[in-house]
Design a protein around this motif. Structure first.
Motif, PDB file in Angstrom:
ATOM      1  N   ASN A  29      50.273  63.774   3.634  1.00 32.94           N
ATOM      2  CA  ASN A  29      49.280  64.776   4.009  1.00 32.94           C
ATOM      3  C   ASN A  29      48.807  65.616   2.825  1.00 32.94           C
ATOM      4  O   ASN A  29      48.390  66.753   2.990  1.00 32.94           O
ATOM      5  N   THR A  63      42.073  59.417   9.057  1.00 35.84           N
ATOM      6  CA  THR A  63      42.833  60.496   8.417  1.00 35.84           C
ATOM      7  C   THR A  63      41.922  61.428   7.629  1.00 35.84           C
ATOM      8  O   THR A  63      42.148  62.634   7.585  1.00 35.84           O
ATOM      9  N   THR A  66      40.475  63.770  10.014  1.00 35.42           N
ATOM     10  CA  THR A  66      41.472  64.737  10.470  1.00 35.42           C
ATOM     11  C   THR A  66      41.686  65.833   9.438  1.00 35.42           C
ATOM     12  O   THR A  66      41.754  67.022   9.768  1.00 35.42           O
ATOM     13  N   TYR A  87      42.627  54.216  11.112  1.00 34.27           N
ATOM     14  CA  TYR A  87      43.112  55.587  10.990  1.00 34.27           C
ATOM     15  C   TYR A  87      43.784  55.789   9.635  1.00 34.27           C
ATOM     16  O   TYR A  87      43.246  56.442   8.751  1.00 34.27           O
ATOM     17  N   HIS A  88      44.955  55.193   9.443  1.00 34.46           N
ATOM     18  CA  HIS A  88      45.534  55.138   8.106  1.00 34.46           C
ATOM     19  C   HIS A  88      44.967  53.907   7.413  1.00 34.46           C
ATOM     20  O   HIS A  88      44.475  52.985   8.057  1.00 34.46           O
ATOM     21  N   SER A 107      41.127  56.850  15.650  1.00 31.21           N
ATOM     22  CA  SER A 107      40.090  56.899  14.608  1.00 31.21           C
ATOM     23  C   SER A 107      38.733  57.245  15.194  1.00 31.21           C
ATOM     24  O   SER A 107      38.013  58.106  14.668  1.00 31.21           O
TER      25      SER A 107
END
Length: 284
Positions: A29, A63, A66, A87-88, A107
């Motif tokens: 993160n 991500t 996000t 997403y990742h 996603s």
């Protein structure tokens, strides 16, 4: 029949700093907001000044939406297409179907929330899917109108996959690899191939695509538009890895973040001096 003269530029828009640390099991993160924003500004400025304010497709990771929703919002408000890059930035084929579908839905939710637009396109990270992965493609076809994850130049594989999916509306738009010259391996017009080889290799791949009535694409990443080491993972940042792994990954990053990066925009100018920009992939 007149040959199509359009080439589609698309960006696999991901934060190298974040995905590389995640891959190595380092602090998660943590993104480099300054670097990812700066790379987008360079890309958009190139589009505005060199390609007559062209609007293109950005395949964005969930991500990124996000962590930096304002950046996805900016790309969308500038008129570009926001498409899904999972997403990742993980290998699709390494996940079971339940995990895959769950990450797809996550996603889509994150990207649409930021862009305020319907996300209709998908590209697997690192093209980590094959035409034989029918079950994965059936999931993709449930949520998207097109996919741009394949590299195959075998039309028979594409046709077989289309029949297996059994959807007249779903489109497959591969980034088709070709052998630019006899004795060379299959290459894509973009990524490290564009950076490391003279531009006429990419032009040869594009010409072969068009001669076969295939859609010609050039794909790149945000970190390939900069050469200032802003995305670099430093020796200090790799705390916890062995000396040899640190040394290896410090050198390996040069392939993605330094070597040939300064030539990218010049090569793109040469390509689009010969071909018309196709625009957004969703409009095909």
């Amino acid at each position: 029949m007149k040959m199509n003269n359009k080439v589609y530029l698309s960006i696999d828009f991901e934060d190298f700093h974040y995905i590389f640390k995640r891959k190595l099991g380092l602090v998660k993160n943590i993104t480099n907001k300054k670097a990812i924003w700066h790379s987008y500004e360079i890309i958009n400025n190139f589009l505005e000044t060199k390609l007559d304010s062209a609007k293109i497709t950005f395949f964005c990771t969930g991500t990124l939406a996000t962590i930096h929703p304002d950046l996805i919002r900016k790309i969308s408000s500038d008129g570009h297409e926001i498409a899904c890059h999972y997403y990742h930035h993980d290998s699709v084929r390494n996940e079971n179907l339940d995990e895959f579908e769950s990450n797809i839905l996550l996603s889509i939710n994150e990207l649409e929330k930021c862009s305020s637009n319907k996300v209709t396109g998908f590209r697997a990270p690192n093209f980590s899917i094959k035409a034989t992965d029918v079950s994965h493609f059936k999931i993709i076809s449930k949520y998207f109108k097109y996919d741009s994850s394949l590299n195959t130049n075998k039309k028979s594989e594409i046709e077989k996959l289309k029949q297996s999916i059994n959807s007249n509306e779903f489109k497959l738009i591969p980034v088709v690899a070709e052998k630019p010259y006899l004795g060379f391996p299959y290459m894509i017009a973009g990524g490290s191939y564009l950076k490391l080889f003279p531009v006429h290799f990419a032009l040869k791949v594009i010409l072969k695509n068009l001669n076969k009535n295939q859609i010609a694409q050039v794909y790149l990443h945000p970190y390939e538009f900069v050469s200032d080491r802003s995305f670099y993972i430093s020796w200090k940042d790799m705390k916890g890895l062995s000396f040899y792994k640190k040394f290896y990954w410090l050198l390996r990053q040069s392939q993605w973040l330094i070597i040939g990066n300064k030539t990218v925009t010049g090569k793109l100018e040469k390509i689009f001096s010969k071909y018309e920009n196709g625009g957004k992939l969703k409009d095909i």
